[in-house]
Design an enzyme around this catalytic site. Structure first.
Site, PDB file in Angstrom:
ATOM      1  N   CYS A 204      -8.486 -13.964 -25.316  1.00 19.54           N
ATOM      2  CA  CYS A 204      -8.174 -12.982 -24.261  1.00 19.54           C
ATOM      3  C   CYS A 204      -6.768 -12.406 -24.486  1.00 19.54           C
ATOM      4  O   CYS A 204      -5.821 -13.142 -24.792  1.00 19.54           O
ATOM      5  CB  CYS A 204      -8.249 -13.637 -22.889  1.00 19.54           C
ATOM      6  SG  CYS A 204      -7.709 -12.551 -21.554  1.00 19.54           S
TER       7      CYS A 204
ATOM      8  N   ARG B  84     -13.510   1.331   8.572  1.00 24.01           N
ATOM      9  CA  ARG B  84     -13.494   0.073   7.816  1.00 24.01           C
ATOM     10  C   ARG B  84     -12.133  -0.587   7.746  1.00 24.01           C
ATOM     11  O   ARG B  84     -12.039  -1.776   7.510  1.00 24.01           O
ATOM     12  CB  ARG B  84     -14.059   0.276   6.412  1.00 24.01           C
ATOM     13  CG  ARG B  84     -13.207   1.124   5.485  1.00 24.01           C
ATOM     14  CD  ARG B  84     -13.929   1.334   4.149  1.00 24.01           C
ATOM     15  NE  ARG B  84     -13.104   1.972   3.151  1.00 24.01           N
ATOM     16  CZ  ARG B  84     -12.791   3.261   3.135  1.00 24.01           C
ATOM     17  NH1 ARG B  84     -13.227   4.056   4.093  1.00 24.01           N
ATOM     18  NH2 ARG B  84     -12.041   3.764   2.195  1.00 24.01           N
TER      19      ARG B  84
ATOM     20  N   ASP C 206       0.855  -1.193   0.000  1.00 24.99           N
ATOM     21  CA  ASP C 206       0.000   0.000   0.000  1.00 24.99           C
ATOM     22  C   ASP C 206       0.886   1.237   0.000  1.00 24.99           C
ATOM     23  O   ASP C 206       1.810   1.329   0.801  1.00 24.99           O
ATOM     24  CB  ASP C 206      -0.938   0.029   1.208  1.00 24.99           C
ATOM     25  CG  ASP C 206      -2.218   0.802   0.909  1.00 24.99           C
ATOM     26  OD1 ASP C 206      -3.309   0.249   1.109  1.00 24.99           O
ATOM     27  OD2 ASP C 206      -2.124   1.967   0.465  1.00 24.99           O
TER      28      ASP C 206
ATOM     29  N   CYS D 180     -14.917   5.246  -2.974  1.00 20.83           N
ATOM     30  CA  CYS D 180     -15.606   5.163  -1.684  1.00 20.83           C
ATOM     31  C   CYS D 180     -15.862   6.550  -1.094  1.00 20.83           C
ATOM     32  O   CYS D 180     -16.817   6.759  -0.358  1.00 20.83           O
ATOM     33  CB  CYS D 180     -14.801   4.309  -0.702  1.00 20.83           C
ATOM     34  SG  CYS D 180     -14.807   2.561  -1.142  1.00 20.83           S
TER      35      CYS D 180
ATOM     36  N   ASN E 125     -10.385   6.528   7.371  1.00 26.80           N
ATOM     37  CA  ASN E 125     -10.191   5.110   7.027  1.00 26.80           C
ATOM     38  C   ASN E 125     -10.650   4.182   8.165  1.00 26.80           C
ATOM     39  O   ASN E 125     -10.961   3.021   7.934  1.00 26.80           O
ATOM     40  CB  ASN E 125      -8.704   4.787   6.800  1.00 26.80           C
ATOM     41  CG  ASN E 125      -8.072   5.564   5.671  1.00 26.80           C
ATOM     42  OD1 ASN E 125      -6.898   5.877   5.722  1.00 26.80           O
ATOM     43  ND2 ASN E 125      -8.841   5.889   4.650  1.00 26.80           N
ATOM     44  N   LEU E 126     -10.614   4.701   9.392  1.00 28.33           N
ATOM     45  CA  LEU E 126     -10.728   3.814  10.556  1.00 28.33           C
ATOM     46  C   LEU E 126     -12.050   3.040  10.682  1.00 28.33           C
ATOM     47  O   LEU E 126     -12.028   1.923  11.175  1.00 28.33           O
ATOM     48  CB  LEU E 126     -10.425   4.579  11.856  1.00 28.33           C
ATOM     49  CG  LEU E 126      -9.027   5.217  11.898  1.00 28.33           C
ATOM     50  CD1 LEU E 126      -8.761   5.835  13.268  1.00 28.33           C
ATOM     51  CD2 LEU E 126      -7.919   4.207  11.567  1.00 28.33           C
TER      52      LEU E 126
ATOM     53  N   CYS F 209     -19.652  23.166  -4.165  1.00 29.03           N
ATOM     54  CA  CYS F 209     -19.981  21.773  -3.842  1.00 29.03           C
ATOM     55  C   CYS F 209     -18.909  21.282  -2.875  1.00 29.03           C
ATOM     56  O   CYS F 209     -18.288  22.086  -2.191  1.00 29.03           O
ATOM     57  CB  CYS F 209     -20.059  20.921  -5.108  1.00 29.03           C
ATOM     58  SG  CYS F 209     -18.490  20.804  -5.981  1.00 29.03           S
TER      59      CYS F 209
END
Lengths: 460, 103
Positions: free
Chosen positions: A297, A124, A113, A239, A121-122, A412
């Site tokens: 493919c 999830r 990562d 997300c 973030n916490l 916005c």
């Protein structure tokens, strides 16, 4: 009275000590991470795990509940102990996945990562905690897994998976889990797994829904067989924009762990060639049959054209992160900065501030003087909303010079939807649905307002 | 002349947001000269169900990349005479799933 004073004094002291303790914990966590980071700047080289002939007394005790499962048994546990799994993404899926792999006794877990832990973030990403905000997720996850099971070897890679590094990395692991959050990375991981001949357990989640499947396992389809073309970038929701409930990524991460464990233990996965859909709002699981491997493919077909890793950001037309995109629909003179807007507000100039966010976001926070009309309603040309807008403009007419247009500023969350709204208002004015207006949007939106103008304004 | 068909049309993975947030639609396709296939079902959906931004759902005469089409819970590629040419039967269920990428 004396007793009450004492209670008060003790409470104060407890609070002080707690604060001291929490600051010490944060310093310790940061120091530990710094130590790890200096040790693992380079791509860590790992040698294959040696075969294991028997379980120790401690291991038998620790894993006893799964050892008595005839399907797994000592044989399966020994396989887990010598298996290595690469987890791509230590977020909402990667955290529960890695947690169950470590708990079950998988031999080695690679954790990729590039991102750092943020407070949002916490809910999830359950391996990280408050004390590690701002630290690399890969190190934070590795530290949490080591506390859980010291026998598991955790290898953090605090860097993005790139076409330059992916194949080398994937080759060092037996199974790969795609827990990433963007389209270019999903194609990159797939192609690396096909080239390296590794099975790929892939899951994703958004809002109240999740999807999981296994790619490139025992003649089954790969990601490119199912999705030969990437989706148009504007159709992909992250997300931050779409929202997600932590437990939904948790359910999917756990299902992913189950598939990885079954592959590693030699039981075989359940979702090769099929896709499990989870609808958390309705409480439905639904399994659908996917197509077979495609002979033509580009990655796993008979004459593959993907023979090495490519530029996936160019292929997908989007970046390999889930950070929000910045649109550029307007010219600079159609936009104002939050600083310019603040000056205008302070000067008392008559104007209309139009907030075009969805209602659910307005409920979180708002500027009290703004008129609220969601972008969706403007896009629909909703008659009632346009009436509201006309009235608001008319009210402000008195404050401007005879014949001059009322200035309208559109805001916005981040400054993307506001640009779309300006375009709509411009076309409505051109079609004479609205009186002549000068419309501009506020660059960076309310999050820029929170960052630069008012630090008491919530960020979300 | 093909008789009217009753089919279940379902959207998921966020595709339902283009249909007023409604996932399940029990629809009756009117009788017509030609048999109903997915190609003309898409035209019918665009005209009768789709509420906004058709480009996020349709591309050319098919669905846009990133949307899976499942007929009775199977990928439309698995069927004989599949994909756009699949001829709908009474009581079929057609599911359009937008793939998710979040994690």
């Amino acid at each position: 009275m004396a007793a009450r004073d004492e209670v008060l004094a003790l409470r104060t002291e407890v609070a002080q000590r707690e604060e001291e303790l929490s600051s010490l914990k944060q310093r310790l966590a940061a120091a530990l991470l710094e130590k790890q980071e200096s040790e693992s700047e380079r791509l860590v080289l790992v040698s294959p795990l040696p075969p294991k002939a028997a379980l120790s007394r401690d291991e038998i005790l620790r894993y006893s509940r799964q050892l008595v499962l005839p399907e797994l048994g000592v044989h399966g546990q020994l396989r887990l102990a010598t298996a290595s799994v690469l987890v791509v993404g230590c977020g909402g899926l990667g955290c529960p996945l890695a947690q169950y792999l470590a708990a079950a006794g998988v031999g080695r877990i690679g954790l990729v990562d590039y991102d750092v832990v943020e407070m949002s973030n916490l809910p999830r990403q359950v391996l990280h905690d408050e004390a590690l905000a701002g630290q690399a997720k890969a190190f934070s996850a590795a530290a949490a897994l080591r506390r859980l099971n010291s026998a598991v070897e955790c290898v953090p890679y605090a860097q993005a998976l790139t076409p330059a590094t992916a194949l080398d990395l994937v080759r060092r692991y037996d199974v790969v889990a795609d827990c990433s959050d963007n389209v270019p990375t999903r194609y990159l991981v797939n192609d690396a797994c096909v080239l390296a001949g590794r099975p790929l357990v892939s899951a994703s989640a958004l809002r109240f829904e999740g999807q999981i499947t296994v790619y490139h396992y025992d003649g089954g389809p790969c990601y490119r067989c199912v999705f030969p073309q990437p989706p148009p970038a504007e159709t992909v929701t992250n997300c931050a924009d779409g929202g997600v409930l932590g437990v939904v990524t948790g359910v999917l991460g756990c299902l992913q762990a189950l598939e990885v464990l079954k592959i590693a233990a030699g039981l075989g996965p359940s979702y090769s060639g099929s896709l499990l859909l989870f609808d958390a709002l309705r409480g439905h699981f639904r399994c659908i049959r996917l197509r077979k491997r495609r002979p033509n493919c580009a990655a796993c077909g008979e004459r593959p054209t993907v023979t090495d890793l490519q530029d996936y950001e160019a292929f997908c037309g989007s970046s390999a992160t889930d950070k929000c995109r910045s649109l550029q629909l307007l010219s600079p003179k159609e936009r104002v900065s939050v600083t310019e807007y603040k000056q205008l507000l302070d000067s008392g100039t008559s104007h209309l501030l139009l907030d075009v966010r969805p209602q659910v976001e307005v409920d979180i926070c708002r500027l009290p003087h703004a008129l609220h009309i969601p972008l969706k309603r403007l896009e629909r040309g909703d008659a009632e909303s346009l009436k509201l807008l006309r009235e608001a403009v008319r009210e402000r007419k008195q404050g401007v010079q005879e014949g001059a247009a009322v200035p309208v500023y559109v805001i916005c969350k981040l400054g993307n939807d506001s640009q779309k709204a300006v375009k709509i208002l411009q076309s409505l004015t051109a079609a004479q649905e609205l009186d002549s207006l000068t419309v501009q949007d506020v660059v960076g939106g309310l999050m820029a307002w929170a960052a630069k103008i008012d630090d008491t304004f919530p960020q979300y | 002349m093909a008789a009217p068909l009753s089919v279940e049309v379902e959207f998921g993975g966020g595709a339902e947001l283009l249909f007023n947030g409604v996932k399940k639609h029990q629809v009756t396709l009117p009788g017509q000269e030609e048999p109903w296939d997915i190609r003309n079902l898409l035209v019918w959906i665009k005209k009768n169900l789709l509420k906004e931004r058709p480009e996020l759902f349709i591309q050319g005469d098919s669905v846009r990349p990133g949307i899976l089409v499942l007929i009775n819970d199977a990928d439309w590629e698995l069927l004989d005479q599949g994909e756009l040419d699949y001829q709908l039967q009474d009581q079929d269920s057609v599911l359009f799933i937008s793939t998710l990428h979040g994690g």
